[in-house]
Write a protein that holds these residues in place. Sequence first.
Motif, PDB file in Angstrom:
ATOM      1  N   SER A  16       0.847  -1.194   0.000  1.00 51.25           N
ATOM      2  CA  SER A  16       0.000   0.000   0.000  1.00 51.25           C
ATOM      3  C   SER A  16       0.878   1.237   0.000  1.00 51.25           C
ATOM      4  O   SER A  16       2.053   1.194   0.364  1.00 51.25           O
ATOM      5  CB  SER A  16      -0.912   0.018   1.235  1.00 51.25           C
ATOM      6  OG  SER A  16      -0.158   0.296   2.401  1.00 51.25           O
ATOM      7  N   CYS A  50       2.493   2.013  -6.964  1.00 54.34           N
ATOM      8  CA  CYS A  50       2.630   0.785  -6.179  1.00 54.34           C
ATOM      9  C   CYS A  50       3.952   0.100  -6.467  1.00 54.34           C
ATOM     10  O   CYS A  50       4.553  -0.508  -5.582  1.00 54.34           O
ATOM     11  CB  CYS A  50       1.481  -0.166  -6.487  1.00 54.34           C
ATOM     12  SG  CYS A  50      -0.155   0.560  -6.239  1.00 54.34           S
ATOM     13  N   SER A  99      -3.450  -2.570  -1.772  1.00 53.03           N
ATOM     14  CA  SER A  99      -4.430  -2.155  -0.773  1.00 53.03           C
ATOM     15  C   SER A  99      -4.663  -0.653  -0.800  1.00 53.03           C
ATOM     16  O   SER A  99      -3.746   0.120  -1.067  1.00 53.03           O
ATOM     17  CB  SER A  99      -3.957  -2.568   0.623  1.00 53.03           C
ATOM     18  OG  SER A  99      -4.774  -1.978   1.615  1.00 53.03           O
ATOM     19  N   GLU A 100      -5.878  -0.257  -0.451  1.00 49.90           N
ATOM     20  CA  GLU A 100      -6.216   1.156  -0.331  1.00 49.90           C
ATOM     21  C   GLU A 100      -6.140   1.661   1.097  1.00 49.90           C
ATOM     22  O   GLU A 100      -6.214   2.857   1.338  1.00 49.90           O
ATOM     23  CB  GLU A 100      -7.631   1.402  -0.862  1.00 49.90           C
ATOM     24  CG  GLU A 100      -7.779   1.139  -2.343  1.00 49.90           C
ATOM     25  CD  GLU A 100      -9.127   1.614  -2.858  1.00 49.90           C
ATOM     26  OE1 GLU A 100     -10.087   1.547  -2.089  1.00 49.90           O
ATOM     27  OE2 GLU A 100      -9.185   2.057  -4.002  1.00 49.90           O
ATOM     28  N   GLY A 152      -2.988   3.869   1.621  1.00 45.77           N
ATOM     29  CA  GLY A 152      -2.480   4.622   0.490  1.00 45.77           C
ATOM     30  C   GLY A 152      -2.706   6.120   0.593  1.00 45.77           C
ATOM     31  O   GLY A 152      -3.674   6.585   1.184  1.00 45.77           O
ATOM     32  N   HIS A 175      -5.715   5.604  -2.275  1.00 48.71           N
ATOM     33  CA  HIS A 175      -5.465   4.314  -2.921  1.00 48.71           C
ATOM     34  C   HIS A 175      -3.972   4.083  -3.079  1.00 48.71           C
ATOM     35  O   HIS A 175      -3.174   5.008  -3.018  1.00 48.71           O
ATOM     36  CB  HIS A 175      -6.147   4.222  -4.283  1.00 48.71           C
ATOM     37  CG  HIS A 175      -5.738   5.290  -5.251  1.00 48.71           C
ATOM     38  ND1 HIS A 175      -6.437   6.459  -5.388  1.00 48.71           N
ATOM     39  CD2 HIS A 175      -4.697   5.373  -6.110  1.00 48.71           C
ATOM     40  CE1 HIS A 175      -5.846   7.226  -6.294  1.00 48.71           C
ATOM     41  NE2 HIS A 175      -4.780   6.588  -6.749  1.00 48.71           N
ATOM     42  N   CYS A 176      -3.601   2.845  -3.247  1.00 49.78           N
ATOM     43  CA  CYS A 176      -2.211   2.504  -3.507  1.00 49.78           C
ATOM     44  C   CYS A 176      -1.832   3.031  -4.877  1.00 49.78           C
ATOM     45  O   CYS A 176      -2.387   2.610  -5.891  1.00 49.78           O
ATOM     46  CB  CYS A 176      -2.026   0.985  -3.466  1.00 49.78           C
ATOM     47  SG  CYS A 176      -0.379   0.451  -3.953  1.00 49.78           S
ATOM     48  N   GLN A 227      -0.674   2.499 -10.839  1.00 47.21           N
ATOM     49  CA  GLN A 227      -0.246   1.255 -10.220  1.00 47.21           C
ATOM     50  C   GLN A 227       1.239   0.955 -10.437  1.00 47.21           C
ATOM     51  O   GLN A 227       1.917   0.435  -9.558  1.00 47.21           O
ATOM     52  CB  GLN A 227      -1.082   0.079 -10.753  1.00 47.21           C
ATOM     53  CG  GLN A 227      -2.487   0.053 -10.215  1.00 47.21           C
ATOM     54  CD  GLN A 227      -3.348   1.183 -10.759  1.00 47.21           C
ATOM     55  OE1 GLN A 227      -3.653   1.242 -11.937  1.00 47.21           O
ATOM     56  NE2 GLN A 227      -3.731   2.095  -9.884  1.00 47.21           N
ATOM     57  N   TRP A 238      -6.766  -5.967  -6.533  1.00 47.58           N
ATOM     58  CA  TRP A 238      -7.072  -5.076  -5.433  1.00 47.58           C
ATOM     59  C   TRP A 238      -7.397  -5.905  -4.196  1.00 47.58           C
ATOM     60  O   TRP A 238      -8.107  -6.905  -4.269  1.00 47.58           O
ATOM     61  CB  TRP A 238      -8.250  -4.174  -5.772  1.00 47.58           C
ATOM     62  CG  TRP A 238      -7.952  -3.165  -6.837  1.00 47.58           C
ATOM     63  CD1 TRP A 238      -8.444  -3.139  -8.107  1.00 47.58           C
ATOM     64  CD2 TRP A 238      -7.097  -2.026  -6.716  1.00 47.58           C
ATOM     65  NE1 TRP A 238      -7.942  -2.049  -8.786  1.00 47.58           N
ATOM     66  CE2 TRP A 238      -7.107  -1.357  -7.956  1.00 47.58           C
ATOM     67  CE3 TRP A 238      -6.312  -1.521  -5.674  1.00 47.58           C
ATOM     68  CZ2 TRP A 238      -6.366  -0.204  -8.189  1.00 47.58           C
ATOM     69  CZ3 TRP A 238      -5.571  -0.369  -5.898  1.00 47.58           C
ATOM     70  CH2 TRP A 238      -5.618   0.282  -7.135  1.00 47.58           C
ATOM     71  N   ARG A 251      -7.579   4.162  -9.617  1.00 47.41           N
ATOM     72  CA  ARG A 251      -8.520   3.059  -9.396  1.00 47.41           C
ATOM     73  C   ARG A 251      -9.603   3.068 -10.440  1.00 47.41           C
ATOM     74  O   ARG A 251     -10.390   3.981 -10.492  1.00 47.41           O
ATOM     75  CB  ARG A 251      -9.142   3.211  -8.008  1.00 47.41           C
ATOM     76  CG  ARG A 251     -10.109   2.099  -7.649  1.00 47.41           C
ATOM     77  CD  ARG A 251      -9.376   0.844  -7.263  1.00 47.41           C
ATOM     78  NE  ARG A 251     -10.350  -0.200  -7.004  1.00 47.41           N
ATOM     79  CZ  ARG A 251     -10.528  -0.777  -5.825  1.00 47.41           C
ATOM     80  NH1 ARG A 251      -9.813  -0.446  -4.807  1.00 47.41           N
ATOM     81  NH2 ARG A 251     -11.433  -1.727  -5.685  1.00 47.41           N
TER      82      ARG A 251
END
Length: 304
Positions: free
Chosen positions: A230, A235, A259-260, A263, A267-268, A273, A290, A304
């Motif tokens: 995260s 990422c 994972s969020e 993050g 979000h991560c 990504q 996810w 996301r």
Amino acid sequence: MPAPDRADCAALPSRCGYPDATNTGPGPGTVFRRVPEDIADGPGWQWDAKAGSLRVTGAGTVLEGIEVHGSVLIDAPDVTLRDSKVFACNSYWIVAIRAGRPADGYTADGARIENNMIGCDGPPQNRSDRGVSDVYGAAKRVLVRANNIWNVSNGVSVEVEGLIQGNFVHDLGNQPGDHHSGLSNHGGASNVVFDLNTVLLSQENVSAPITVYSDFVPAQNVTISRNLVSGGSYCFYGGDSGAFAPARGRIRILNNRLSEIYGQQGHCGTFGQVASFALNRGNEWSGNVWDDNLQPVGIGNDGR
């Protein structure tokens, strides 16, 4: 093994078979000898009071059940550090693996760093730069497994050959100008594997939980598999720096969970990504999902 059908693993990683504070670090009931208060030397090693560090110079040395407030410098081959606590603040590294320079006495191939607590036990601004570091980028047969690593700028850096598996990297420290990552490689690997680690990052100025760069030479031969991650601007970084240092290939990012929970910006991967990555020259991206809903994650940079 990770639980393939269970979601929301970042809340309690061990519930899903991932590392966290419950299944990394020294085993229950370990009795620690303090260095240098209880013991200042042993077969193959000694405490350097002036430098404030423990130096290992004997091949095959085993350090077990010790508590050190200072860096551990591994300069000999086939050394094992396990079931120990190593705390250092405001230092460049906490555990240094120094290899590839025999004329200087640095021959630390085959280092095994297992089931330790590695971190700075002071405030975040006193963090050390690296938890475990292949200092000269030449160590072979490195094993870094089942360690609890925190309050550093970078958790583990292994450059040429090694398995980094089952570690819990979390709660990085911060000093002005820091640009953090959890696990990293900086180019030219012959065989580096980051497998089944939990890297939960929430600080600002984090590049990515797991980074592959081409800082020294073009990146190659790195596998990133089955990790729970995260945080970070991305990422993952995938090693391709364009015309400056294009990756040579075989950067494989497989079966990871994003994972969020921790993050930045929700979000991560604030910006996506994966950065610096292309599906060519044997690179692979597959099976990444996810954490909250097990939906597949593509390599687009749209969050996301």
